[in-house]
Scaffold this motif. Structure first.
Motif, PDB file in Angstrom:
ATOM      1  N   CYS A  18     -24.374   9.457  -1.578  1.00 38.95           N
ATOM      2  CA  CYS A  18     -24.502   9.485  -0.122  1.00 38.95           C
ATOM      3  C   CYS A  18     -23.563  10.490   0.554  1.00 38.95           C
ATOM      4  CB  CYS A  18     -24.238   8.084   0.450  1.00 38.95           C
ATOM      5  SG  CYS A  18     -25.506   6.860   0.058  1.00 38.95           S
ATOM      6  N   HIS A  19     -22.601  11.019  -0.197  1.00 34.19           N
ATOM      7  CA  HIS A  19     -21.648  11.952   0.408  1.00 34.19           C
ATOM      8  C   HIS A  19     -22.353  13.246   0.806  1.00 34.19           C
ATOM      9  CE1 HIS A  19     -18.148  14.573   0.933  1.00 34.19           C
ATOM     10  NE2 HIS A  19     -17.423  13.469   1.003  1.00 34.19           N
ATOM     11  N   PRO A  20     -22.049  13.791   1.987  1.00 33.96           N
ATOM     12  CA  PRO A  20     -22.726  15.015   2.452  1.00 33.96           C
ATOM     13  C   PRO A  20     -22.545  16.215   1.529  1.00 33.96           C
ATOM     14  CG  PRO A  20     -20.867  14.419   3.880  1.00 33.96           C
ATOM     15  CD  PRO A  20     -21.116  13.260   2.994  1.00 33.96           C
ATOM     16  N   ASP A  21     -21.509  16.220   0.692  1.00 31.87           N
ATOM     17  CA  ASP A  21     -21.282  17.342  -0.211  1.00 31.87           C
ATOM     18  C   ASP A  21     -22.012  17.184  -1.546  1.00 31.87           C
ATOM     19  OD1 ASP A  21     -19.641  18.316   1.750  1.00 31.87           O
ATOM     20  OD2 ASP A  21     -17.984  18.791   0.415  1.00 31.87           O
ATOM     21  N   LEU A  52     -14.059   8.443  -0.484  1.00 33.62           N
ATOM     22  CA  LEU A  52     -15.236   9.305  -0.310  1.00 33.62           C
ATOM     23  C   LEU A  52     -16.071   8.881   0.891  1.00 33.62           C
ATOM     24  CD1 LEU A  52     -16.414   9.872  -3.993  1.00 33.62           C
ATOM     25  CD2 LEU A  52     -15.485  11.595  -2.426  1.00 33.62           C
ATOM     26  N   SER A  53     -16.177   7.577   1.091  1.00 32.19           N
ATOM     27  CA  SER A  53     -16.939   7.073   2.239  1.00 32.19           C
ATOM     28  C   SER A  53     -16.329   7.561   3.549  1.00 32.19           C
ATOM     29  CB  SER A  53     -16.975   5.542   2.207  1.00 32.19           C
ATOM     30  OG  SER A  53     -17.646   5.030   3.345  1.00 32.19           O
ATOM     31  N   ALA A  54     -15.012   7.459   3.670  1.00 33.47           N
ATOM     32  CA  ALA A  54     -14.341   7.906   4.893  1.00 33.47           C
ATOM     33  C   ALA A  54     -14.407   9.418   5.043  1.00 33.47           C
ATOM     34  CB  ALA A  54     -12.887   7.436   4.888  1.00 33.47           C
ATOM     35  N   ASP A  55     -14.232  10.140   3.933  1.00 34.14           N
ATOM     36  CA  ASP A  55     -14.263  11.597   3.961  1.00 34.14           C
ATOM     37  C   ASP A  55     -15.634  12.121   4.370  1.00 34.14           C
ATOM     38  OD1 ASP A  55     -12.966  14.264   3.078  1.00 34.14           O
ATOM     39  OD2 ASP A  55     -14.819  14.229   1.891  1.00 34.14           O
ATOM     40  N   GLY A  56     -16.674  11.361   4.075  1.00 36.85           N
ATOM     41  CA  GLY A  56     -18.033  11.799   4.408  1.00 36.85           C
ATOM     42  C   GLY A  56     -18.563  11.246   5.715  1.00 36.85           C
ATOM     43  N   SER A  61     -15.155   9.125  11.307  1.00 35.37           N
ATOM     44  CA  SER A  61     -13.846   8.687  10.828  1.00 35.37           C
ATOM     45  C   SER A  61     -12.795   9.762  11.090  1.00 35.37           C
ATOM     46  CB  SER A  61     -13.913   8.396   9.316  1.00 35.37           C
ATOM     47  OG  SER A  61     -12.625   8.178   8.781  1.00 35.37           O
ATOM     48  N   ILE A  62     -11.553   9.324  11.307  1.00 35.91           N
ATOM     49  CA  ILE A  62     -10.464  10.303  11.460  1.00 35.91           C
ATOM     50  C   ILE A  62     -10.188  11.006  10.132  1.00 35.91           C
ATOM     51  CG2 ILE A  62      -9.377   8.988  13.323  1.00 35.91           C
ATOM     52  CD1 ILE A  62      -7.192   8.188  11.260  1.00 35.91           C
ATOM     53  N   PHE A  63     -10.738  10.460   9.039  1.00 32.27           N
ATOM     54  CA  PHE A  63     -10.532  11.046   7.718  1.00 32.27           C
ATOM     55  C   PHE A  63     -11.693  11.949   7.300  1.00 32.27           C
ATOM     56  CE2 PHE A  63      -8.409   6.743   7.287  1.00 32.27           C
ATOM     57  CZ  PHE A  63      -7.141   7.228   7.544  1.00 32.27           C
ATOM     58  N   TYR A  64     -12.578  12.243   8.238  1.00 34.37           N
ATOM     59  CA  TYR A  64     -13.744  13.085   7.929  1.00 34.37           C
ATOM     60  C   TYR A  64     -13.304  14.450   7.411  1.00 34.37           C
ATOM     61  CZ  TYR A  64     -18.102  15.700   8.697  1.00 34.37           C
ATOM     62  OH  TYR A  64     -19.223  16.492   8.552  1.00 34.37           O
TER      63      TYR A  64
END
Length: 282
Positions: free
Chosen positions: A176-179, A115-119, A123-126
């Motif tokens: 903290c995730h933007p979603d 979740l940290s990387a996705d948010g 990150s290339i995993f955004y």
């Protein structure tokens, strides 16, 4: 013959585990290792391994580094996410302890890293997670600590179990995730309040400090207003009738003190929250 066959299978199995363990251990020492699908699958299969050398030093280290240092490809990132939420995810054997807790606890840590990387827009995993998987992680991460009962911190048999600390790390990433919508923050307050009133032992392995991150990290990232936290604190009370009641109060007070210290160190502590924490008592 059947017994001999069983023994031979176990010997072969042990050799297989040792070979893969040594192979993956060598990759940790490499500067930019790459991973094959069967290696990632092996790591997933040993996520809750009873051996701390495998679980902590190899499996979690490999996953955390692979995500944070972007050693995995985007396809591998998606594969890990899909596998980690399968088989009930964090709800798997929620009523069982020991190795079942290890599986849940370390799944929670991988959820947090994903979740940290996705948010993280850098990150290339955004935003690489599929929407349904992201939503599953956010929902399970939000409610995990409502269901977890195993308060084991460190085990002489298994090493670090730390389900509540890892669950706190995950809940921090959820908030903290933007979603994660700001208008759902009241659910986080409810979950934390219920948790501290439910757990009747005194935390001894810094779990309450990790739970404090659920409050101060979103504040520092602009996802949570200090006035909201201050107002919530004023609604929480811990009437002391039994010895366990004091443990509950003490856990919560220690959590608030950590929030105070972390924000004060960064010169971010506002008067309303400062006063609410200073005034908190039973």
């Amino acid at each position: 013959c059947r017994e001999m066959g069983s023994r031979l299978y176990q010997v072969a199995r042990n050799v297989e585990v040792l070979t893969m363990y040594q192979k993956l251990l060598r990759k940790i020492a490499e500067e930019r290792p790459s991973y094959h699908e069967e290696e990632i699958q092996w790591l997933l299969d040993h996520l809750g391994d009873s051996s701390s050398e495998i679980r902590d030093d190899l499996v979690f280290t490999s996953f955390a580094r692979g995500i944070q240092e972007e050693l995995f490809t985007q396809e591998q990132f998606q594969f890990i996410a899909a596998r980690i939420v399968s088989d009930c995810g964090l709800d798997k054997e929620i009523d069982k302890t020991e190795t079942s807790t290890l599986e849940r606890s370390f799944r929670a840590l991988i959820y947090a890293n994903l979740l940290s990387a996705d948010g993280n827009e850098h990150s290339i995993f955004y935003q690489v997670l599929q929407t349904n998987i992201r939503n599953t992680m956010l929902d399970q991460g939000l409610h995990y600590l409502e269901k977890e009962e195993d308060t084991t911190g460190f085990s002489s048999r298994y090493g670090w179990v730390h389900a509540f600390a890892h669950g706190a790390d995950l809940l921090t990433e959820v908030v903290c995730h933007p979603d994660f919508p700001k208008n759902r923050v009241h659910e986080v307050f409810d979950i934390l309040g219920q948790l501290f009133k439910r757990i009747s032992i005194r935390f001894t392995d810094d779990e309450e400090w990790r739970l404090a991150r659920v409050l101060y990290e979103p504040i520092l990232q602009g996802k949570l207003e200090q006035e909201q936290v201050a107002s919530w604190i004023k609604t929480v009370d811990f009437p002391i009738e039994e010895r366990e009641d004091f443990y509950k109060f003490s856990n919560f007070r220690s959590c608030l003190l950590e929030v105070y210290i972390q924000l004060d160190q960064k010169n971010s502590l506002q008067d309303a929250l400062k006063e609410a924490i200073q005034s908190f008592q039973y």
